[in-house]
Design a protein around this motif. Structure first.
Motif, PDB file in Angstrom:
ATOM      1  N   MET A 160       7.047  16.160  -0.682  1.00 24.24           N
ATOM      2  CA  MET A 160       8.051  15.924   0.363  1.00 24.24           C
ATOM      3  C   MET A 160       7.563  14.888   1.364  1.00 24.24           C
ATOM      4  N   TYR A 161       6.306  14.970   1.734  1.00 18.65           N
ATOM      5  CA  TYR A 161       5.735  13.998   2.673  1.00 18.65           C
ATOM      6  C   TYR A 161       5.756  12.588   2.075  1.00 18.65           C
ATOM      7  N   LEU A 162       5.432  12.484   0.795  1.00 14.59           N
ATOM      8  CA  LEU A 162       5.434  11.179   0.134  1.00 14.59           C
ATOM      9  C   LEU A 162       6.850  10.612   0.007  1.00 14.59           C
ATOM     10  N   ILE A 163       7.843  11.480  -0.152  1.00 16.25           N
ATOM     11  CA  ILE A 163       9.233  11.018  -0.173  1.00 16.25           C
ATOM     12  C   ILE A 163       9.614  10.424   1.183  1.00 16.25           C
ATOM     13  N   ILE A 164       9.136  11.065   2.259  1.00 21.37           N
ATOM     14  CA  ILE A 164       9.381  10.511   3.607  1.00 21.37           C
ATOM     15  C   ILE A 164       8.672   9.163   3.762  1.00 21.37           C
ATOM     16  N   LEU A 165       7.462   9.052   3.196  1.00 20.93           N
ATOM     17  CA  LEU A 165       6.765   7.761   3.222  1.00 20.93           C
ATOM     18  C   LEU A 165       7.539   6.697   2.450  1.00 20.93           C
ATOM     19  N   PHE A 166       8.181   7.100   1.357  1.00 21.97           N
ATOM     20  CA  PHE A 166       9.010   6.146   0.608  1.00 21.97           C
ATOM     21  C   PHE A 166      10.191   5.671   1.468  1.00 21.97           C
ATOM     22  N   CYS A 167      10.786   6.594   2.219  1.00 18.69           N
ATOM     23  CA  CYS A 167      11.855   6.202   3.145  1.00 18.69           C
ATOM     24  C   CYS A 167      11.320   5.255   4.220  1.00 18.69           C
ATOM     25  N   LEU A 168      10.060   5.513   4.661  1.00 23.45           N
ATOM     26  CA  LEU A 168       9.445   4.616   5.641  1.00 23.45           C
ATOM     27  C   LEU A 168       9.234   3.228   5.050  1.00 23.45           C
ATOM     28  N   TRP A 169       8.790   3.167   3.794  1.00 28.89           N
ATOM     29  CA  TRP A 169       8.643   1.871   3.118  1.00 28.89           C
ATOM     30  C   TRP A 169      10.002   1.197   2.940  1.00 28.89           C
ATOM     31  N   LEU A 170      11.013   1.979   2.587  1.00 25.07           N
ATOM     32  CA  LEU A 170      12.346   1.432   2.376  1.00 25.07           C
ATOM     33  C   LEU A 170      12.952   0.901   3.668  1.00 25.07           C
ATOM     34  N   SER A 171      12.543   1.464   4.802  1.00 20.76           N
ATOM     35  CA  SER A 171      13.074   1.006   6.089  1.00 20.76           C
ATOM     36  C   SER A 171      12.592  -0.398   6.459  1.00 20.76           C
ATOM     37  N   ASN A 172      11.625  -0.941   5.681  1.00 19.56           N
ATOM     38  CA  ASN A 172      11.252  -2.345   5.878  1.00 19.56           C
ATOM     39  C   ASN A 172      12.366  -3.297   5.456  1.00 19.56           C
ATOM     40  N   TYR A 225       0.817  -1.214   0.000  1.00 19.35           N
ATOM     41  CA  TYR A 225       0.000   0.000   0.000  1.00 19.35           C
ATOM     42  C   TYR A 225       0.853   1.267   0.000  1.00 19.35           C
ATOM     43  N   LEU A 226       1.867   1.318   0.864  1.00 18.20           N
ATOM     44  CA  LEU A 226       2.723   2.503   0.960  1.00 18.20           C
ATOM     45  C   LEU A 226       3.412   2.811  -0.358  1.00 18.20           C
ATOM     46  N   LEU A 227       3.973   1.784  -0.995  1.00 15.44           N
ATOM     47  CA  LEU A 227       4.685   1.998  -2.255  1.00 15.44           C
ATOM     48  C   LEU A 227       3.739   2.471  -3.347  1.00 15.44           C
ATOM     49  N   LEU A 228       2.564   1.854  -3.460  1.00 13.88           N
ATOM     50  CA  LEU A 228       1.589   2.279  -4.463  1.00 13.88           C
ATOM     51  C   LEU A 228       1.140   3.715  -4.214  1.00 13.88           C
ATOM     52  N   LEU A 229       0.897   4.052  -2.950  1.00 16.53           N
ATOM     53  CA  LEU A 229       0.469   5.407  -2.607  1.00 16.53           C
ATOM     54  C   LEU A 229       1.543   6.431  -2.986  1.00 16.53           C
ATOM     55  N   VAL A 230       2.803   6.112  -2.717  1.00 17.31           N
ATOM     56  CA  VAL A 230       3.903   7.023  -3.048  1.00 17.31           C
ATOM     57  C   VAL A 230       4.011   7.225  -4.559  1.00 17.31           C
ATOM     58  N   ILE A 231       3.920   6.138  -5.326  1.00 15.85           N
ATOM     59  CA  ILE A 231       4.044   6.242  -6.786  1.00 15.85           C
ATOM     60  C   ILE A 231       2.890   7.043  -7.376  1.00 15.85           C
ATOM     61  N   VAL A 232       1.668   6.674  -7.007  1.00 12.03           N
ATOM     62  CA  VAL A 232       0.480   7.362  -7.543  1.00 12.03           C
ATOM     63  C   VAL A 232       0.458   8.826  -7.105  1.00 12.03           C
ATOM     64  N   GLY A 233       0.768   9.073  -5.830  1.00  5.33           N
ATOM     65  CA  GLY A 233       0.746  10.448  -5.310  1.00  5.33           C
ATOM     66  C   GLY A 233       1.813  11.327  -5.915  1.00  5.33           C
ATOM     67  N   CYS A 234       3.036  10.805  -6.064  1.00  6.54           N
ATOM     68  CA  CYS A 234       4.129  11.605  -6.627  1.00  6.54           C
ATOM     69  C   CYS A 234       3.871  11.963  -8.082  1.00  6.54           C
ATOM     70  N   ILE A 235       3.331  11.018  -8.857  1.00  6.16           N
ATOM     71  CA  ILE A 235       2.998  11.313 -10.259  1.00  6.16           C
ATOM     72  C   ILE A 235       1.981  12.452 -10.334  1.00  6.16           C
ATOM     73  N   HIS A 248      -2.645   9.120   5.137  1.00  4.44           N
ATOM     74  CA  HIS A 248      -1.634   9.432   4.123  1.00  4.44           C
ATOM     75  C   HIS A 248      -2.242   9.757   2.766  1.00  4.44           C
ATOM     76  N   ILE A 249      -3.474   9.287   2.521  1.00  2.00           N
ATOM     77  CA  ILE A 249      -4.118   9.540   1.224  1.00  2.00           C
ATOM     78  C   ILE A 249      -4.308  11.030   0.979  1.00  2.00           C
ATOM     79  N   SER A 250      -4.477  11.809   2.052  1.00  2.00           N
ATOM     80  CA  SER A 250      -4.712  13.252   1.897  1.00  2.00           C
ATOM     81  C   SER A 250      -3.542  13.961   1.237  1.00  2.00           C
ATOM     82  N   PHE A 251      -2.372  13.341   1.199  1.00  2.00           N
ATOM     83  CA  PHE A 251      -1.207  13.937   0.558  1.00  2.00           C
ATOM     84  C   PHE A 251      -1.033  13.476  -0.886  1.00  2.00           C
ATOM     85  N   ALA A 252      -1.931  12.628  -1.366  1.00  2.00           N
ATOM     86  CA  ALA A 252      -1.796  12.083  -2.714  1.00  2.00           C
ATOM     87  C   ALA A 252      -3.047  12.221  -3.565  1.00  2.00           C
TER      88      ALA A 252
END
Length: 392
Positions: A82-94, A32-42, A303-307
């Motif tokens: 910027m918030y979504l980039i931090i979420l990507f770092c959160l996903w990457l921390s897995n 979910y996090l990765l999909l949200l980051v990709i869709v939101g950043c685009i 998190h959806i509110s940022f995307a």
């Protein structure tokens, strides 16, 4: 009533439910996090391009009040990215340790709080602008402009950065994780309560109140628009005024949808998070596990509110769709032109290379023929010399 402990909850919950909860947590953390980051950043990148281009800024200055909210939408898209980039770092921390490092921990948490504040108060700002445009449409062009909106937007960013400047002091690496320092934990708890009131409670009350007034005013305007329109204007001015008001009304409905969507998406996490902070008087472990789980999963929904803004603009914003189509068409033409220019350049290089090879071959042949002619001439001279000498 004593809240159940971890072990008691585990005993009460069946293995199938525990397995479902594990699968749900895996889905949110890894997919979910990765999909949200990709869709939101685009989407946010398209918003930044469209609202940041020079053509739109020129249109805004000409259009006046109905487009004066664009600076808020532009800077909000940057903040959301910027918030979504931090979420990507959160996903990457897995998979690798990204966030739980000194310096990165403080920076990411600080930016998260700043982006939350910006998201809430930009929503308040453009809702207030639309409220003013609906209540006082005749004087709105004198008060609302691109420059004033930009100044307000930058002021909110500066205020947010100063407001949360205390965070790097309270936060650090504790037992290998990014967490509040033990000696400042009690301060951090009260600051989180204050933050929830500032970011959730106050914006909710203000936005709901303003949206209610806007809806009532729009309904009254719809009933009385013809009487007010032709009362003090000529026919030509009335047509212009009607066009301007229609554009303003469309923008108001669009931003009303944005702010209402923000309220709906953020409501579960805002309520649960604030309730837990206020009722958690002891250690964190005393909070009910059910509340923690609900807060945990509702935070993912938050998190959806940022995307989501880009997709709301596409569905409800006709002008945004036209600008997006123009940008995509222009980009397609530029790519097509670049491809053909590159192909022509490669063809020219190939032709030039062939001509160079042909010229070099002709030069070699000419040099070879010249050398043979020189040798023949020298041979003829020597033969004539010997013949003359023999005759003598």
């Amino acid at each position: 009533m004593i809240s159940p402990t971890n072990s008691s909850i585990s005993d009460l919950v069946s293995p199938s439910i525990r397995h479902s909860m594990t699968n749900l947590e895996f889905f949110f953390k890894h997919i979910y996090l990765l999909l949200l980051v990709i869709v939101g950043c685009i989407g946010n990148i398209f918003v930044i391009i469209i609202f940041g281009q020079k053509a739109v800024r020129t249109t805004v200055r000409c259009a006046g009040s109905s487009m004066s909210v664009y600076p808020f939408l532009f800077y909000m898209a940057i903040s959301d990215t910027m918030y979504l980039i931090i979420l990507f770092c959160l996903w990457l921390s897995n998979y690798i340790n990204v966030l739980h490092r000194s310096g990165i921990c403080q920076l990411t948490l600080y930016l998260t709080y700043v982006c939350n504040f910006i998201n809430a108060y930009y929503t308040i700002a453009f809702t207030a602008q639309r409220l003013f445009a609906v209540i006082n449409p005749f004087r709105v062009s004198h008060f609302l402009s691109w420059y004033r909106s930009r100044c307000i937007a930058l002021s909110i960013i500066i205020f947010a950065c100063l407001l949360y400047s205390y965070l790097p002091i309270l936060i650090g690496i504790v037992d290998g994780k990014c967490y509040s320092r033990p000696q400042f934990r009690w301060i951090n708890k009260y600051m989180d309560i204050i933050d929830s009131i500032i970011v959730f409670l106050i914006p909710y009350i203000v936005i709901i109140t303003m949206n209610t007034i806007i809806l009532i005013s729009l309904r009254r305007m719809k009933q009385n628009r013809h009487e007010l329109l032709f009362q003090n204007h000529s026919q030509l001015n009335s047509i212009r005024e009607m066009t301007r008001r229609n554009a303003s009304r469309k923008m108001t409905k669009l931003l009303l949808t944005v702010s209402t969507s923000y309220l709906i998406i953020c409501a579960p996490y805002a309520c649960i998070h604030t309730w837990r902070l206020i009722n958690d008087r002891g250690e964190e472990s005393k909070s009910p596990q059910l509340i923690k789980k609900l807060e945990y999963y509702s935070h993912f929904i938050y998190h959806i509110s940022f995307a989501m803004n880009f997709y709301i603009y596409i569905v409800f914003g006709s002008k945004f769709r036209r600008e997006l189509k123009r940008v995509l068409t222009k980009s397609k033409q530029n790519i097509y032109r670049c491809f053909h220019e590159r192909k022509d350049f490669e063809n020219d290089n190939q032709l030039e290379l062939e001509l160079t090879e042909k010229n070099s071959t002709m030069t070699i042949e000419y040099t070879f023929n010249t050398n043979i002619n020189n040798i023949n001439n020298k041979h003829n001279i020597l033969r004539n010399y010997f013949c003359c000498h023999f005759n003598m």
